[in-house]
Design an enzyme around this catalytic site. Structure first.
Site, short mmCIF file in Angstrom:
data_model
loop_
_atom_site.label_atom_id
_atom_site.label_comp_id
_atom_site.label_asym_id
_atom_site.label_seq_id
_atom_site.Cartn_x
_atom_site.Cartn_y
_atom_site.Cartn_z
N MET A 191 24.25 8.93 1.48
CA MET A 191 24.21 10.48 2.19
C MET A 191 24.52 10.33 3.40
O MET A 191 25.21 11.03 4.22
CB MET A 191 22.80 10.89 2.01
CG MET A 191 22.65 12.32 2.33
SD MET A 191 23.75 13.48 1.39
CE MET A 191 22.87 14.16 0.15
N GLU B 204 0.89 -1.25 -0.06
CA GLU B 204 -0.03 0.00 -0.16
C GLU B 204 0.86 1.21 0.00
O GLU B 204 0.55 2.23 -0.47
CB GLU B 204 -1.01 -0.29 1.01
CG GLU B 204 -1.98 -1.13 1.01
CD GLU B 204 -1.70 -2.37 1.50
OE1 GLU B 204 -0.44 -2.52 1.84
OE2 GLU B 204 -2.78 -3.25 1.69
N PHE C 242 -11.48 -7.00 14.16
CA PHE C 242 -10.28 -7.44 13.53
C PHE C 242 -10.12 -6.29 12.28
O PHE C 242 -11.06 -5.83 11.55
CB PHE C 242 -10.77 -8.80 12.53
CG PHE C 242 -9.85 -9.29 11.85
CD1 PHE C 242 -8.62 -9.61 12.24
CD2 PHE C 242 -10.00 -9.35 10.63
CE1 PHE C 242 -7.56 -10.11 11.28
CE2 PHE C 242 -9.23 -9.84 9.71
CZ PHE C 242 -7.84 -10.18 9.98
N GLN C 243 -8.86 -6.04 12.24
CA GLN C 243 -8.23 -4.87 11.16
C GLN C 243 -9.21 -3.68 11.26
O GLN C 243 -9.24 -3.02 10.51
CB GLN C 243 -8.51 -5.58 9.74
CG GLN C 243 -7.74 -6.71 9.40
CD GLN C 243 -7.57 -7.33 8.07
OE1 GLN C 243 -8.40 -6.90 7.24
NE2 GLN C 243 -6.23 -7.51 7.83
N LYS D 265 -17.63 -0.51 6.22
CA LYS D 265 -18.16 -1.62 5.39
C LYS D 265 -19.60 -1.67 5.34
O LYS D 265 -20.16 -1.69 3.96
CB LYS D 265 -17.69 -3.06 5.79
CG LYS D 265 -17.86 -4.09 4.86
CD LYS D 265 -17.10 -5.37 5.52
CE LYS D 265 -17.47 -6.44 4.10
NZ LYS D 265 -16.53 -7.71 4.56
C1 LIG Z 1 12.47 5.98 5.01
C2 LIG Z 1 13.64 6.35 5.47
N1 LIG Z 1 14.55 5.93 6.16
C3 LIG Z 1 15.93 6.62 6.55
C4 LIG Z 1 16.28 7.61 5.87
C5 LIG Z 1 17.64 8.65 6.06
N2 LIG Z 1 18.26 8.29 5.15
C6 LIG Z 1 18.58 9.57 4.28
S1 LIG Z 1 19.50 9.43 2.76
C7 LIG Z 1 19.86 7.91 3.33
C8 LIG Z 1 20.93 6.98 2.40
C9 LIG Z 1 20.16 6.80 1.36
O1 LIG Z 1 21.01 5.45 0.58
P1 LIG Z 1 20.74 5.25 -0.87
O2 LIG Z 1 19.45 5.25 -1.24
O3 LIG Z 1 21.63 3.97 -1.13
O4 LIG Z 1 21.10 6.52 -1.81
P2 LIG Z 1 22.45 7.41 -1.77
O5 LIG Z 1 22.71 8.37 -0.58
O6 LIG Z 1 23.78 6.38 -1.65
O7 LIG Z 1 22.56 8.00 -3.07
C10 LIG Z 1 19.15 7.62 4.45
C11 LIG Z 1 19.14 6.43 5.18
C12 LIG Z 1 15.26 8.18 4.88
N3 LIG Z 1 15.62 9.47 4.03
N4 LIG Z 1 14.11 7.50 4.66
#
Ligand SMILES: Cc1ncc(C[n+]2csc(CCOP(=O)(O)OP(=O)(O)O)c2C)c(N)n1
Lengths: 568, 162
Positions: A472, A49, A111-112, A161
């Site tokens: 990042m 979803e 439920f749900q 529902k």
């Molecule tokens: C759902 C979620 N969890 C954690 C983060 C924290 N976060 C920001 S950037 C990042 C790394 C992203 O890694 P990747 O998708 O490999 O991209 P890159 O930076 O290597 O291009 C994380 C863990 C986030 N933004 N969103």
């Protein structure tokens, strides 16, 4: 004529012009899905979803229309919450229909059953629990009106529902769900804005998502032309002003260009249009646009003075406000002064001496991949991004000339957004090339949607910039945590090509710089869903970089510093 | 910035969850609601909610704007600094067993315009209305008569007409 709640729902959706629903069935909505079986509207079955809500969001961003998703109660509903918050923070119009247990069971921990209107109250523009089938049609129409009017946002409609099974007369809907009347523009305020613009020597335009989603790109372009003023846009605003225009300075903020950030430091008038001065843009607020008087145009009064004090607030849709200012400037015979010409030349010089760049070396550079994606798509693709470095490189190195072409999670920064959003954009624009620029981390957050894309023939091209890390975060650990790479190295990544193949998509990989072009060309000419994997330099960082909380003038240019010195 | 007392007057459509939306706006901004009172208005479809809260100007301005943009909110205003009358009511339970106190309480009530709502052998219940700050001073002064408990309403407020 008698009709059930489900039939009334689809009638109302038809009246709203809905052509696609992203959804996933379950017990509480099985009756609605049974009715859907007889309906003409297109339904795209997702695999999770979260995919449905992001796809509806991407559909809305690409088409400018309201996106729609339909999920079951309980876990189906809670699975959409991240996506709802995502749409809320970026002001995207979506309507979410959630199933709910029958009204006699509500409150019994059935439920749900979850209190989804309670859960989503702080992250929806509004939500409804429909208690009576007689209210259903009105509420559906109201939900679309609320989602798209004023500052857009997500609206959730919870459908018990029994209400959907109940029968009532399906009468002509009295359209009292008219949008709230817009206050007329205050002509005195417009005149004041015109006066402030006319007396400025170093004006800068800063536009945001409110221009893209307020459909005001044309007015923005005209105004910049009339003012002869340079333009910068937030991440959400990219494309509203053409990146190929000489007046374009690039994006400002933490990873903004030298030209945009320096212009923000020096400008004496800042015209903020449909922007909310996010901390990723302002950095240290007390040092932000310190020398400027600020005009802030926003449709939402709550945005004004929230972060940055406006000398002249204009609460209005950006389109109306810009038209009025343009008319005012023309009526007063405004022409840019010598000072404004000099200022513009200065900003162009900053662009030339400090362009975005990167060090070319043996390994594939992620920035190079994005440049090639731009070139080989002739800049005409719709580009979605995930979150992280990939998002910033996607914003910096692909040049957006049109609005609604850059689809990215700005406010919430949701990893896993890009791919399902790209699916939604592809559903909205079947004839366009849609690319998701991804990281190897983010893509794994909603990779199951490969099934959706393949089954529904939505030929999204995914470009994974695989740096075997959560890049990042790794970059921050490198800069601020003495290279302690705590849980950011993904050295056991799956074989993405095999995953692509398993889903019936095509997988292509580039290990060397020389293979990049070929892989992209092949991907663009391949029918159907393609996963491109680029084995990029794992050490690469995003520059420029302004440390959080530092003033914008303190930019770390990284490898571009030397080049800039030479140019100077 | 300095924290001050604010009285927000909010006119809303009489819907199930509008109060939850409004109170959520305060908690999301880390501002505590001090008192709240709500009831229908001359138009039975509409409710007026009066909320008092401590907060600096900037925080309150943001809260008022955010409340004003809620779908079922018709109008939201901060009455701080506006010509308005505010009142709050307290019901007080006092010890009524000592005969020597009874006479004094009755005289005090008469002089101050308080009402004795009920009295039996053991305690009596007083109704006291007044302005927020002064009112509590009065109530605290009742300790000498064996103040047992009290309960306060929220503040109600109405602007002076033009
Ligand atoms: C759902 C979620 N969890 C954690 C983060 C924290 N976060 C920001 S950037 C990042 C790394 C992203 O890694 P990747 O998708 O490999 O991209 P890159 O930076 O290597 O291009 C994380 C863990 C986030 N933004 N969103």
């Amino acid at each position: 004529m008698k009709a059930t709640g489900s039939q009334i729902l689809f009638r109302a959706l038809e009246e709203e012009g809905v052509d696609v629903i992203f959804g996933y069935p379950g017990g509480a909505v099985i009756g609605i899905y049974d009715e859907l079986f007889r309906q003409k509207v297109r339904h795209i079955l997702v695999r999770h979803e979260q995919g449905a809500i992001h796809a509806a969001d991407g559909y809305a961003r690409a088409s400018g229309k309201v996106g729609v998703c339909l999920v079951t109660s309980g876990p189906g509903a809670t699975n959409t919450v991240t996506g709802i918050a995502n749409a809320y923070l970026d002001s995207i119009p979506v309507v979410i229909f959630t199933g709910q247990v029958s009204t006699n069971l509500i409150g019994s921990d059935a439920f749900q059953e979850v209190d989804i209107t309670g859960i989503t109250r702080p992250c929806t523009k509004h939500n409804f629990l429909v208690r009576n089938v007689a209210d259903l049609k009105r509420i559906v129409h109201e939900s679309f009106m609320i989602a798209r009017s004023g500052r857009p946002g997500p609206v959730l409609v919870d459908l018990p529902k029994d209400v959907m099974q109940a029968e009532t007369e399906d009468e002509e809907f009295p359209f009292n769900a008219a949008p709230p009347v817009e206050r007329p523009l205050d002509q005195e305020v417009i005149a004041k804005a015109v006066e402030m613009i006319a007396s400025a020597r170093m004006p800068l335009i800063f536009s945001g998502g409110g221009v893209v989603y307020g459909n005001a790109s044309e007015e923005l372009r005209e105004l910049a032309g009339v003012m002869g003023a340079p333009v910068t846009s937030s991440l959400m605003g990219l494309g509203a002003f053409p990146a190929s225009d000489p007046l374009w300075l690039g994006m400002p903020g933490m990873h903004g260009t030298w030209a945009a950030n320096t212009a923000l430091v020096h400008c004496d008038l800042l015209l903020g249009i449909g922007v909310r001065f996010d901390d990723r843009v302002t950095s240290r607020v007390s040092a932000f646009a310190q020398n400027a008087r600020i005009i802030h145009i926003d449709i939402d009064a709550a945005s004004i003075d929230k972060i940055v004090r406006a000398d002249l607030p204009i609460v209005a849709p950006s389109k109306n406000a810009l038209s009025a200012i343009i008319a005012g400037l023309k009526a007063t015979g405004y022409a840019p002064s010598d000072a404004v010409h000099d200022w513009r030349k200065q900003t162009i010089l900053w662009k030339i001496t400090h362009p975005l760049g990167y060090e070319k070396s043996g390994a594939i550079k992620p920035q190079y991949v994005v440049e090639k994606l731009y070139e080989l798509s002739s800049g005409k693709a719709i580009v979605a991004t995930e979150v992280g470095q990939n998002q910033m490189w996607g914003a910096q190195f692909y040049k957006y000339d049109e609005p609604n072409c850059f689809i990215s999670s700005g406010g919430l920064g949701t990893m896993g957004f890009g791919f399902p959003a790209a699916i939604g954009a592809q559903a909205a624009c079947p004839d366009r090339l849609v690319i998701d620029i991804a990281g190897d981390g983010s893509i794994q957050m909603n990779i199951q949607e490969l099934g959706t894309a393949v089954q529904n023939k939505l030929p999204v091209k995914i470009a994974i910039l695989n740096n075997s890390s959560l890049g990042m975060v790794r970059q921050w650990q490198e800069m601020f945590y003495q290279k302690r790479y705590s849980h950011t190295i993904l050295d056991e990544n799956p074989d993405f090509l095999k995953i692509a193949e398993a889903y019936g998509a095509t997988g292509l990989r580039a290990n060397k710089t020389s293979e990049v072009e070929e892989v992209i060309k092949k991907a663009f000419s391949t029918e159907g869903v393609v996963v491109m994997e680029f084995m990029v330099d794992p050490e690469e960082s995003v520059y420029p970089f302004v440390k959080p909380g530092a003033p914008l003038c303190e930019m770390d240019l990284g490898p571009m510093a030397d080049q800039a010195k030479k140019a100077a | 910035m300095e924290s001050q007392k604010n009285v927000l007057s909010i006119l809303v459509n009489n819907k199930l969850d509008v109060l939850a939306r409004i109170s959520g706006t305060f908690s999301a901004r880390n501002v505590n609601i001090e008192s709240i009172s709500a009831n229908t208005t001359m138009d039975p479809e509409r409710t007026r909610i009066i909320i008092t809260a401590m907060g600096d100007n900037a925080a309150m301005e943001k809260i008022v704007k955010q409340i004003a943009r809620l779908v079922d909110v018709i109008e939201a205003r901060n009455l701080a600094g506006i010509m308005a009358v505010t009142r709050e009511m307290v019901l007080v339970r006092l010890d009524w067993s000592k005969r020597e106190n009874r006479r004094e309480i009755e005289m005090l009530a008469e002089r101050k315009g308080w009402k004795i709502l009920s009295a039996d052998e053991r305690n009596c219940i007083l109704e006291i209305t007044g302005e927020n700050g002064l009112l509590m001073e009065e109530v605290m002064g009742l300790h000498r008569f064996g103040l047992e408990d009290f309960t306060r309403t929220g503040v109600v407020a109405i602007e002076k007409g033009l």
